[in-house]
Design an enzyme around this catalytic site. Structure first.
Site, PDB file in Angstrom:
ATOM      1  N   HIS A  41     -25.075-144.480  45.864  1.00 55.08           N
ATOM      2  CA  HIS A  41     -24.442-145.503  46.689  1.00 55.08           C
ATOM      3  C   HIS A  41     -24.807-145.244  48.143  1.00 55.08           C
ATOM      4  CE1 HIS A  41     -22.192-147.811  43.794  1.00 55.08           C
ATOM      5  NE2 HIS A  41     -21.731-146.707  43.229  1.00 55.08           N
ATOM      6  N   ASP A  47     -26.467-150.149  52.585  1.00 51.61           N
ATOM      7  CA  ASP A  47     -26.531-151.277  51.658  1.00 51.61           C
ATOM      8  C   ASP A  47     -27.074-152.545  52.311  1.00 51.61           C
ATOM      9  OD1 ASP A  47     -25.600-149.822  49.558  1.00 51.61           O
ATOM     10  OD2 ASP A  47     -23.556-150.577  49.630  1.00 51.61           O
TER      11      ASP A  47
END
Length: 361
Positions: free
Chosen positions: A126, A150
């Site tokens: 992540h 992200d």
């Protein structure tokens, strides 16, 4: 219309960076068709804003007929976007080679955390993991919101890579695969800071420098100070009414100067300081919540937030102005319309729906 009007994008549904990148393309005028899951399940309601500006078709990509529909979509597209782990698209029969055999001009963009190759390519991760391994998190010094990895290093880099590939195809007439990795993007974003690390200047941006950081005010609110350059720093101390001794660039002086600024900011509320510094070049702004930001005069003027605090499209184009983005469709909302545009007959469409290969909501 938008500058990407006429560009057709097929997005294989995912979460986070790839949907954001496709949202950016849609807001620039591209026609984006999202291939959603057959069960109609979406990641989360708060994630739906990233799905706006699309049409949706629900397909079973594991079924041979579903695979064939996806390939037919690729035949008529300029761009295909997928965010699976490496090898998954190939196992489904909709990998780059499968799609580009049907459409040599196709731009096939792949969004992953670690990239298509390398020791970590097939492992999970992540935003925080990509920041940690790239060296960025050590430089930042604390856990940030997942904007950097992200969306900045991932989704925005995806859109940028697609645009570059489209421009190159205009010259060559041939498509290509775009390997977008979040960790690659984070390292790229570190370009300036890697140089700063050699001279210890990176400490300016980690909260250690008194002229670049956050200060708490009398009411518990905070202000952000970014007075790096000399004229801005002078405007800061003039407005605060304080004198500064010693070389402010010497880290030895920072703790005392930071305490001096902290004591001064603690004497008034956040909004009082915001009013005092408004219109100056001291680079002092209040730290606002999203709801407060949506009502700030500058952001209101720029129309940065819309209904329900939905962010506006960016950047803005003077001539090719795109239509406002539509709300996220329900999965499968446009299945029949998309299949008709693929050239399928009514009987073919009914057969797909009856067999559970496609779904219309």
């Amino acid at each position: 219309m938008g500058p990407l009007s006429g560009v057709k994008v097929v997005e294989l549904a995912g979460i986070g960076p790839a949907p954001f990148g496709c949202m950016v393309l849609a807001e620039m005028g591209a026609e984006v068709i999202r291939v959603d899951r057959m069960d109609g399940r979406t990641y989360a309601q708060w994630h739906r804003v990233l799905d706006r500006g699309r049409r949706s078709i629900a397909l079973d990509l594991k079924h041979p007929n579903g695979r064939e529909v996806a390939l037919r979509l690729a035949e008529n597209a300029d761009v295909m976007v997928e965010g699976f782990r490496p090898g998954v698209a190939e196992r489904l029969g909709i990998g780059p080679q499968d799609c580009r055999e049907r459409n040599p001009g196709l731009i096939y963009a792949r969004m992953t955390g670690w990239g298509q190759t390398g020791p970590l390519a097939h492992t999970s991760g992540h935003d925080i993991n990509y920041l940690a391994l790239s060296g960025a998190l050590h430089a930042i010094g604390h856990q940030p919101l997942n904007l950097l990895g992200d969306f900045g290093a991932g989704g925005m880099l995806l859109a940028n890579g697609i645009l570059a590939a489209l421009l190159e195809r205009h010259r060559s007439g041939v498509g290509q695969v775009v390997d977008v990795s979040i960790v690659d993007g984070v390292v790229s974003l570190l370009a300036m800071h890697v140089g700063m690390l050699q001279s210890e200047q990176w400490r300016m941006f980690t909260g250690q420098a008194p002229f670049y950081g956050l200060y708490e005010c009398a009411d518990g609110g905070r202000v952000a100070v970014g007075a790096l350059e000399e004229p801005f720093f002078q405007a800061l101390v003039d407005q605060l009414g304080i004198g500064v001794a010693g070389d402010r660039w010497d880290p030895v002086t920072w703790p005392a100067l930071k305490e001096q600024l902290a004591q001064r900011f603690a004497t008034r509320t956040r909004d009082e300081w915001a009013q005092l510094f408004e219109g100056t070049d001291a680079c002092v702004t209040p730290v606002l919540s999203v709801s407060e930001a949506a009502n700030h005069p500058h952001l209101v003027f720029r129309r940065n937030y819309g209904e329900d605090f939905v962010p506006a499209a960016a950047p803005r184009f003077a001539r090719t102005v795109a239509d406002p983005p539509t709300r996220a469709p329900e999965p499968g909302a446009d299945t029949i319309q998309v299949l008709v545009q693929c050239g399928m007959s009514r009987s073919e469409i009914e057969a797909l729906l009856s067999a559970g290969v496609a779904r219309s909501s």
